[in-house]
Motif scaffolding. Structure first.
Motif, mmCIF file in Angstrom:
data_model
loop_
_atom_site.group_PDB
_atom_site.id
_atom_site.type_symbol
_atom_site.label_atom_id
_atom_site.label_comp_id
_atom_site.label_asym_id
_atom_site.label_seq_id
_atom_site.Cartn_x
_atom_site.Cartn_y
_atom_site.Cartn_z
ATOM 1 N N LEU A 156 -5.190 5.759 -3.662
ATOM 2 C CA LEU A 156 -5.281 7.215 -3.797
ATOM 3 C C LEU A 156 -5.921 7.633 -5.121
ATOM 4 N N VAL A 157 -5.681 6.848 -6.177
ATOM 5 C CA VAL A 157 -6.333 7.156 -7.463
ATOM 6 C C VAL A 157 -7.845 7.047 -7.296
ATOM 7 N N ARG A 158 -8.288 6.014 -6.598
ATOM 8 C CA ARG A 158 -9.728 5.836 -6.375
ATOM 9 C C ARG A 158 -10.311 6.963 -5.513
ATOM 10 N N LEU A 159 -9.519 7.441 -4.567
ATOM 11 C CA LEU A 159 -10.018 8.533 -3.711
ATOM 12 C C LEU A 159 -10.002 9.861 -4.465
ATOM 13 N N CYS A 160 -8.867 10.157 -5.105
ATOM 14 C CA CYS A 160 -8.702 11.472 -5.770
ATOM 15 C C CYS A 160 -9.365 11.493 -7.140
ATOM 16 N N ARG A 161 -9.403 10.376 -7.786
ATOM 17 C CA ARG A 161 -9.867 10.248 -9.176
ATOM 18 C C ARG A 161 -9.020 11.120 -10.100
ATOM 19 N N ASN A 162 -7.743 11.151 -9.769
ATOM 20 C CA ASN A 162 -6.803 11.944 -10.556
ATOM 21 C C ASN A 162 -5.421 11.302 -10.369
ATOM 22 N N THR A 163 -4.892 10.715 -11.440
ATOM 23 C CA THR A 163 -3.648 9.935 -11.308
ATOM 24 C C THR A 163 -2.446 10.796 -10.930
ATOM 25 N N ALA A 164 -2.385 12.029 -11.464
ATOM 26 C CA ALA A 164 -1.228 12.887 -11.163
ATOM 27 C C ALA A 164 -1.201 13.252 -9.680
ATOM 28 N N ILE A 165 -2.373 13.619 -9.146
ATOM 29 C CA ILE A 165 -2.446 13.975 -7.722
ATOM 30 C C ILE A 165 -2.151 12.744 -6.870
ATOM 31 N N ALA A 166 -2.703 11.606 -7.294
ATOM 32 C CA ALA A 166 -2.480 10.363 -6.536
ATOM 33 C C ALA A 166 -0.998 10.017 -6.498
ATOM 34 N N GLU A 167 -0.310 10.227 -7.609
ATOM 35 C CA GLU A 167 1.129 9.918 -7.656
ATOM 36 C C GLU A 167 1.903 10.864 -6.729
ATOM 37 N N ASP A 168 1.552 12.144 -6.767
ATOM 38 C CA ASP A 168 2.223 13.120 -5.886
ATOM 39 C C ASP A 168 1.993 12.762 -4.415
ATOM 40 N N LEU A 169 0.733 12.448 -4.099
ATOM 41 C CA LEU A 169 0.409 12.115 -2.705
ATOM 42 C C LEU A 169 1.136 10.847 -2.266
ATOM 43 N N SER A 170 1.245 9.871 -3.173
ATOM 44 C CA SER A 170 1.950 8.628 -2.829
ATOM 45 C C SER A 170 3.410 8.935 -2.526
ATOM 46 N N GLN A 171 4.018 9.761 -3.372
ATOM 47 C CA GLN A 171 5.422 10.128 -3.143
ATOM 48 C C GLN A 171 5.579 10.840 -1.793
ATOM 49 N N ASP A 172 4.660 11.774 -1.540
ATOM 50 C CA ASP A 172 4.722 12.516 -0.269
ATOM 51 C C ASP A 172 4.541 11.576 0.918
ATOM 52 N N ALA A 173 3.652 10.602 0.753
ATOM 53 C CA ALA A 173 3.396 9.661 1.854
ATOM 54 C C ALA A 173 4.658 8.854 2.164
ATOM 55 N N PHE A 174 5.339 8.389 1.130
ATOM 56 C CA PHE A 174 6.574 7.628 1.362
ATOM 57 C C PHE A 174 7.650 8.528 1.965
ATOM 58 N N ALA A 175 7.745 9.748 1.435
ATOM 59 C CA ALA A 175 8.763 10.675 1.948
ATOM 60 C C ALA A 175 8.515 10.977 3.423
ATOM 61 N N ARG A 176 7.238 11.179 3.762
ATOM 62 C CA ARG A 176 6.905 11.484 5.159
ATOM 63 C C ARG A 176 7.139 10.273 6.056
ATOM 64 N N ALA A 177 6.826 9.103 5.518
ATOM 65 C CA ALA A 177 7.072 7.871 6.292
ATOM 66 C C ALA A 177 8.560 7.745 6.579
#
Lengths: 177, 124
Positions: free
Chosen positions: A41-62
């Motif tokens: 996600l960091v490579r896609l977003c090029r933004n570590t904060a957004i990537a971290e939020d999205l990762s958390q959301d992905a796990f929560a949704r899973a």
């Protein structure tokens, strides 16, 4: 569950434990896939904060939808599909509000002189090609699994993989020459 | 540039991607954050899950009351038609207006209740 048995458990066994009510078992999956998911996600977003939020959301949704997870799929592919879709939603939303997604300060560290300029190589490919390359070589997903993650036909994934690699190599060549 | 050189560059790119992902380390603080988020989400969804039956119940009640009101009106109409000789030979039949008023009130109240419950009962 001890740390030793945790590391040996297959994803499907962990999922079965979570579905059975063992909430803590889900942390095994988080530990297992957090690093590649965040890096992707960091490579896609090029933004570590957004990537971290999205990762958390992905796990929560899973976790929320774990009852609907089919054992015929790899958990990893299913998780990356959720994350990929979250990222697409985010991009659509950001585009609508015309807010730039890229935070220049958060771009991945530039490589040293000896290393290949991955930033430059990946900048030369389209977003879809980049996703295919990262999922394939970085996350170790097969083309078939990538076609599931990105909801693309298998042939399209293969041609994106080929074309992306050619473009990336050409961008690196351009710098060397 | 030879094919070998192109292959070498493509391999270098794939190796760079592999290395980058291999170097990525998991972070215990992240795991803790995710688990905290999951627990919080679960706690907030619990009351919603418990109230999930309310909307179908409201719809069923509304439909049931509406149906009863309609049946009541039809049966009243049938009774009026059969009991009144005059009604047999004239249309529209002479029926007490209060029957229609009562039916209309019952249907309106049921429909309103149905709408209100549908709007407020969470159903996700």
């Amino acid at each position: 569950m001890t740390a030793h048995t945790e590391s040996r458990l297959a994803d499907n066994d962990v999922v079965a434990a979570v579905v059975g009510g063992n909430l803590d078992a889900f942390s095994i999956l988080v530990v297992r896939y957090e690093a590649p998911l965040k890096r992707y996600l960091v490579r896609l977003c090029r933004n570590t904060a957004i990537a971290e939020d999205l990762s958390q959301d992905a796990f929560a949704r899973a976790f929320e939808n774990i009852r609907y997870y089919s054992r015929r799929r790899q958990f990893k592919a299913w998780l990356f599909r959720i994350a990929h879709n979250l990222w697409i939603d985010k991009v659509r939303k950001e585009t609508r509000h015309t807010t730039p997604l890229v935070d220049v300060d958060d771009i991945v560290d530039p490589p040293n002189a000896d290393a290949i300029d991955l930033e430059r190589a990946l900048a030369a490919v389209t977003e879809t090609e980049k996703s295919v390359l990262l999922l394939n070589h970085g996350c170790g997903l097969s083309h078939r699994e990538i076609s599931y993650v990105m909801d693309l036909p298998l042939g399209t994934v293969k041609s994106h993989a080929r074309r992306g690699l050619e473009k990336a190599a050409k961008a690196v060549r351009g710098r060397v020459e | 540039m030879t094919n070998n050189e192109i292959d070498r560059q493509e391999r270098a790119i794939t190796n760079a991607i592999v290395n980058e992902f291999q170097q990525a380390k998991s972070d215990s603080a992240f795991t803790a954050k995710v688990m905290k988020k999951i627990v919080a989400t679960q706690a907030s969804q619990e009351p919603r899950r418990n109230r999930r039956f309310l909307k179908p119940l409201a719809v069923a009640m509304g439909a049931g009351l509406g149906g009863l009101a309609a049946l009541n009106s039809i049966s009243t109409l049938a009774n009026e038609l059969s009991s009144s000789n005059a009604a047999l030979y004239s249309w529209p039949p002479t029926i007490d207006a209060s029957v229609f008023q009562l039916a209309a009130v019952i249907i309106a109240v049921s429909a309103m209740g149905c709408i209100v419950f549908s709007e407020h009962a969470p159903y996700s």
